[in-house]
Every structure is written in C-alpha cells, then in structure tokens.
Enzyme design. Structure first.
Site, PDB file in Angstrom:
ATOM      1  N   GLU A 188     -16.573   7.616 -23.138  1.00 52.57           N
ATOM      2  CA  GLU A 188     -17.185   6.283 -23.144  1.00 52.57           C
ATOM      3  C   GLU A 188     -18.340   6.198 -24.144  1.00 52.57           C
ATOM      4  O   GLU A 188     -19.371   5.578 -23.874  1.00 52.57           O
ATOM      5  CB  GLU A 188     -17.646   5.888 -21.742  1.00 52.57           C
ATOM      6  N   GLU A 259      -9.055   5.325 -16.874  1.00 48.02           N
ATOM      7  CA  GLU A 259      -9.823   5.176 -15.638  1.00 48.02           C
ATOM      8  C   GLU A 259      -9.548   3.814 -15.015  1.00 48.02           C
ATOM      9  O   GLU A 259     -10.089   2.802 -15.448  1.00 48.02           O
ATOM     10  CB  GLU A 259     -11.335   5.344 -15.868  1.00 48.02           C
TER      11      GLU A 259
END
Length: 724
Positions: A188, A259
């Site tokens: 991320e 995710e």
C-alpha cells in the site's frame, strides 16, 4: 512483451500463448505466468480464491486445522505476510522457530494441496507493531524509511533476499514445484508515495526491479500501487474493488484483489465492525463479473496478537468477524455463504476464463455481464444495484433479484447462486465457565515501587523521547523529578501533555491521576489536582505505549512520551517543569525480574511475592500470580475473562497472550475486548502458571477461565449440498 509474459526464471523450454477469442493459454511445463485475464499455473488459466492466515497470530498446532477449514471453504490460496521484526530481532540474527516457523507453515499449506501468496513487504502495516519494521532499523544513521534512501534500501534488500533465498533453499516456489505462486514487494505504498515526491516514484521503480531481479520464477505484485513497474502487477485492496479498482496498469496484467475485508480491525474503545455475508458475496461476484480472477479475503482467519505485537491501540483479537473467528471456529453464515459462492463460480470457471465478455444494461439500476465461448459455454451475472427487489429480463426469461444482489446463471439460463439469498443458518458463539479464580489463598501479589529522582542513574535536563529510551523493549518509561515550590501554591494542579498513549502521574508516591489517548486522539492532556508538601516534592510519571504506529510516512521520525509538565497554582502562578532535571527508569522492575517466568521469579531481589491470600485489589502497578489452574478437557478454545481488571498484560506459563485494556469502554459502555485467547499449545496438563501486571487497578478474584464453542452450524457440509 506479449500477453502471458514470463516473470523471472521458469523451468520452461518454450511457451506459446494463444489468446484467440479472449482465452486459451497453451500448456507450459511448470511455473506461473500471466496474461490480461488471469494467472497461468502450469499452463492453465486459474480463477483463484485466497484467504489470509498469518502464522504468528496462531500456533503451529492450529495451522493444520485452520488451513483445512479454509480449503473446505473453497479457498485455493493462503496469503501471509512475512514479519520482519519477528524474524530479525537484531541485525543479522534470525528467528524462524515456533510461531515464527514460516517454512513449516508453507509446507503445511503445500501438504494440503493449496497455493501460497507470500507478501514479503517487508513493510506490511497489518495492524502490526511498527508495520513489521524491527525497531533497530531506526538507529541506522541517515535512514529514511520507504523512499529512495540508500541505508533503507540496503536493509530492505538484505531481508527480502534472505527470505527469497530461504524459500528457494526449501524448493517452495512454484517454479521449483512448490506452492508459492505469488510474491509481494512493499505494501500500500500508494498511500504515502506523494509525501516523498520524486523520491517516492524512484523507490517504487527500484523496489520492483530489485524484487524481479531475485528471480523467484513467480510474479510479483504491489497492492494499491497504480504505478507498479512492469512486470509487477498492481492490485486492489478494499471492500468494493469491483466498483473502486480502475484496473491493472497494463492490459497484459490480470485483475487481482489482494485484500477484501470481510470485517475490519478493532481498536480499544471501538466497536466491532460487522459486515454481512450478503455484502461480501455481492462485491466478490461483481469483481469476478468485471474480469477479476483472484480474490483474497483479508483476513480469512485473523487470530490473536500475542505479546506486544499490535500496533497502536489495537486489541488482541484480530479480525474476529472473519469467516474463521479469532479461535478458528466457523462464523456462520459468512463461512458457509462464501463457500457456496466459491463453488458456484468455480462451476462456471471455464467460460469465465475463456469466454468473451459482453456488458448489458438491463434497467436503470440493473446490468448484466455475460461470458460466452463456443466451446466453453456461457455464464451470466445479473446485477441489481437497487436497494429494492427487481425483476430482470434476460434472453426472454424473467429473473427475480433481491435488493442489492447478483444472480449467477449457469449456461446463461439457470440461476445457481444469488448473493443476497443466504441458505446457511447463523451460529452463535457461547462461553462456558470452567473455573472462577475467586479463592484468595490461591493468589500471590506484589506491587511495583514508584521510583524517585534519587533512585535513577540516568538524568537529563529535558523530557526525553519515550522510544529513544526504551528501544521498544518495553511499553514503560518512568520520568521522575524533584520539585520545590518557592512560595505557597494554592490549589495546585499538575498539567501534563504527552504524545504517548497512556500517562500515570504520581506525586510523593501517591497516584494523582491517569490519562490516555486513542487511535484518533494523538495527544494526551490531563489536569489533576495534587497535594504538595512544604518541603521537596517528587513527581513521577509512568509513560506507557500500546504498540508503535504501523502506517504513514516518516515513521522513523515519530515521537512519543511527555512533552510538557507544569504545576499551576490557582491560575496565578505556574511552575514549568518541562526542562527541569529528570531521572529515567526504563521498564518495570518486575519485567527485569521476569515475574512471568516460574523458573526465574525467585531470583528477583527487589520484588518479592506476598504470601498466598494477600490480594491487593484495585491497586495500581500490581503483579498477580496464580499457579493452580488446570487445562480444560476437550478441544474447545480456551479464554480468560478479564472483565474485572483494568489495563495490563497477561502471561500463561511464561508466554504472553497480549495486552488487555478492559477499562477502555466503547461508546455503548462495554469493553472492546473482555475475552483473551489462551491457545491450548500454551497449556500444560496439571497446574498452569498465570501472571498478570495490572497498571490501573483491578480485582483478580473476578477472573474466570472459560471455553468457547458455537451453537448452530460449525461443520462443513458435503459439496453436493451447495449447488442449486
């Protein structure tokens, strides 16, 4: 490079990819490649469901059952992060034992016939202490994390190479016949890249090149990274990637969701996040309908944050609302509904992977996605985005769709699954008390002394930063000073400001008050009335952390601990003690004495357990010991109910089951967590040692040992029951 690019070294003499009609990759001998539709494993396109299970958040004894339940739920891939701070606690010193045995975990996945996605990072976030970075990294001269910084890149590459070499030595990559089909570098980074400006983009390019250069023979991914450099695949994280993901940054890369959050993390003071099985299924089906070919549930099993492993303010139970709860029990209907979804989608995988996609508008809030091929058949996804039920006409047939629902049509005719139709009954988790620790003669206690300035050997004319002193070896740092008021101080009030998480103030050895922040409140401010004597006064402050932060840029610059201390006298006079001479004590005496260790506790010279039967209730800074509780029969998960305690840490047979903080209530007036998991692997036949350190004050006579079970469906049914 052609679609179906070769990523790294493959044990392949030649590969021919045929993309006629949008599908059909010819067989490769061994390894993992990809094209714009999906991953290709050993020459076969794959539509994959994955589930995150983190090896250190459970025990090796639990791994086989957790993996088996995931497999039975229709999971093809297990995803796990790699936890740098566990594996390299000191530079060059590695630990892969016990819960840290990454190789054993992966081989268990392999033995059950599943693939594995290895998210090396080595920054992982994960609600894990310091985002997975070992704290010693902060002391490297000139280091700046996660940017085009040579000291950081050196250590990052060193650890990444260590893990890759370990995997290669064990033959665990798919290119070697092992289960690892994907690796992830960074995590991320798109959330923080802008803070580093041009150095951020340069770092992304470097990280991708470095990772690919390690030649694992399997693709690398970067999540939330639109500028992931070729051949690294950029992937989506979130709850609605079918709606939010703009797609891979090349038509040659598959659409992947690394995710999908079936619930969310929980912090002390926060309520649990409940996400319905219907909502999860809707967004998975939508992602697949929009050409998605890989979906990972983060988490499929969250597990337990043992010891001091959580990041700031996070509770010990991790993603308890996942398909498998904190203890590994099935959470229905979530588990069963997703299992049915997986089976339905896999039953139409061939046209999904080989057919040509067509989009249809079927109404103002209704739409259809059709995949059709002359040889593989046809499948349709009918989508009702309306909050009301709708009738959809498709190929001269009418289909009733529930509110916010997707119907999957096998052969473009028979509805085999609808996301808003749940056929699995809900189960309820129940606890059974096994033992109440209400016998005073079974407890022994001892209280920490509040250090005075004269007790300290390290001193400075400043309030020093908390973690520079502790190096994250303990949550606790004492600040103590001597204060002489030059004139009468009427109605004195002690004012403290701190960047630490918790502050306990003591004046002349008496607790004056406490304060704490939260995940949203970063600065602790407290004003407590105090009593001063005419002579010297001793002010002692215990600063406590509840995990280091796990996200954001410039983590290496974060500061914690008291920043301002002053005594206000009726608003007319202030004594600023911020730059007074302060003495420091790192950690607790009981920590140094290892009070939680049965074999070493008697060697403590400065702390001695009281005789049995002397129980100090509601006393701050108190250690409690109980040595007589047995191991419950059966195999149900075991927990401690700590409702009557305040805040601290608890050990069973010398192993920490984590921080507790039952006094930090949610807006509804309940503890965020009252039950604390004791894995059966921590327990022994016969007597077990329970040791607790209580910061605020609690009543150990109200603690109970419980087992956990579910009322309702907790078994897997035969696959034939899942197709309608």
């Amino acid at each position: 490079m052609e679609p179906g690019r070769v990523v790294g070294f493959l044990w392949v003499i030649g590969m021919v990819l045929s993309l006629a009609g949008g599908g059909g990759a010819a067989a490769a001998e061994k390894g993992v490649t990809y094209d714009g539709r999906s991953l290709i494993i050993d020459g076969q396109r794959k539509l994959l469901f994955s589930g995150s299970i983190h090896y250190p958040r459970s025990t090796p004894q639990m791994w086989p059952s957790l993996i088996a339940k995931a497999k039975a739920g229709g999971v093809d891939v297990i995803e796990t992060y790699v936890f740098w701070n566990l594996h390299e606690p000191k530079p060059g010193q590695y630990d892969f034992s016990g819960r840290n045995d990454l190789v054993k975990f992966i081989k268990e996945v392999q033995s059950q016939g599943l693939y594995l996605c290895l998210r090396i990072g080595p920054f992982i976030e994960a609600e894990w202490n310091y985002g997975g970075f070992p704290f010693w990294l902060r002391d490297i001269p000139g280091i700046v994390y996660r940017t085009d910084n040579e000291p950081f890149k050196f250590y990052m590459q060193n650890f990444t190479t260590k893990i890759v070499d370990l995997m290669k030595s064990e033959g665990l990559y798919a290119s070697q016949g092992g289960p690892i089909i994907l690796s992830q570098i960074e995590n991320e980074y798109g959330n923080v890249e802008e803070a580093f400006r041009e150095q951020g983009a340069a770092y992304v390019r470097w990280a991708g090149k470095m990772a690919v250069g390690l030649q694992t023979g399997v693709p690398w991914i970067m999540c939330k990274q639109p500028d992931a450099p070729d051949p690294v695949i950029n992937t989506c994280n979130g709850m609605r990637c079918g709606e939010t993901f703009t797609g891979p940054n090349s038509p040659d890369k598959p659409k992947m969701w690394t995710e999908n959050w079936p619930s969310f993390f929980q912090v002390f003071g926060g309520e649990p996040y409940i996400r319905s099985a219907e909502d999860i299924a809707f967004h998975v089906a939508l992602f697949v309908a929009k050409n998605g070919s890989y979906v990972n549930y983060y988490m499929y099993h969250g597990g337990t944050n043992f010891g001091r492993t959580t990041s700031s303010y996070f509770i010990t139970g991790y993603y308890d609302q996942s398909p498998l709860d904190e203890y590994g029990l099935l959470r229905q209907p979530k588990y069963g509904h997703l299992k049915e979804l997986h089976l339905a989608i896999k039953s139409v995988a061939e046209p999904l992977l080989q057919g040509k996609q067509t989009f249809l508008s079927l109404g103002s809030l209704q739409e259809g996605y059709v995949f059709e091929d002359a040889t593989s058949g046809c499948v349709a996804f009918l989508v009702n985005n309306n909050a009301k039920a709708a009738t959809v006409t498709f190929r001269n047939n009418a289909y009733q769709l529930r509110p916010k629902s997707i119907g999957i049509l096998q052969n473009c005719a028979t509805m085999i699954f609808e996301t808003a139709r749940v056929n699995v009954a809900k189960n309820i988790r129940a606890t059974t008390r096994v033992q109440l620790f209400d016998a005073e003669d079974k407890w022994t206690t001892v209280t920490e002394s509040v250090p005075r300035f004269s007790d300290t050997s390290f001193r400075a004319n400043a309030l020093l930063e908390h973690t520079n002193m502790t190096k994250d070896t303990t949550d606790y740092l004492w600040y103590t000073t001597r204060f002489d008021s030059k004139s009468a101080c009427m109605n004195p009030v002690l004012h403290i400001e701190s960047l630490g998480h918790v502050v306990h103030a003591f004046v002349n050895n008496v607790r004056a008050g406490s304060g704490h922040g939260s995940r949203d409140i970063k600065v602790v401010k407290m004003d407590v009335p105090i009593q001063l004597t005419s002579g010297p006064n001793y002010i002692s402050i215990l600063s406590a952390m509840v995990g280091l932060p796990d996200s954001g840029p410039f983590l290496e610059k974060k500061s914690f601990g008291p920043t301002k201390v002053q005594v206000d006298c009726s608003g007319t006079m202030k004594y600023d003690l911020t730059r007074s001479k302060w003495g420091y004590q790192v950690g607790l005496v009981g920590e140094k004495a290892r009070m939680q260790d049965k074999n070493k506790v008697n060697k403590a010279k400065s702390l001695k357990w009281n005789k049995n039967g002397v129980v100090l209730k509601n006393q701050p800074l108190t250690w409690y010991k109980q040595t007589t509780f047995g191991t419950p029969k059966g195999d149900d998960p075991v927990v401690l109910n700590l409702t009557t305690m305040g805040k601290g840490e608890v050990w069973v047979n010398g192993q920490s089951i984590g921080r507790y903080w039952v006094s930090f209530l949610t807006p509804s007036g309940h503890p965020s967590q009252a039950l604390y998991h004791i894995p059966r692997a921590f327990l022994k036949e016969g007597g077990n040692l329970l040791v607790m350190f209580e910061e605020e004050g609690g009543d150990p006579l109200g603690i109970s040992l419980n087992t956990v079970s579910v009322i309702g469906p907790n078994q897997q049914r035969s696959p034939s029951q899942f197709v309608r």
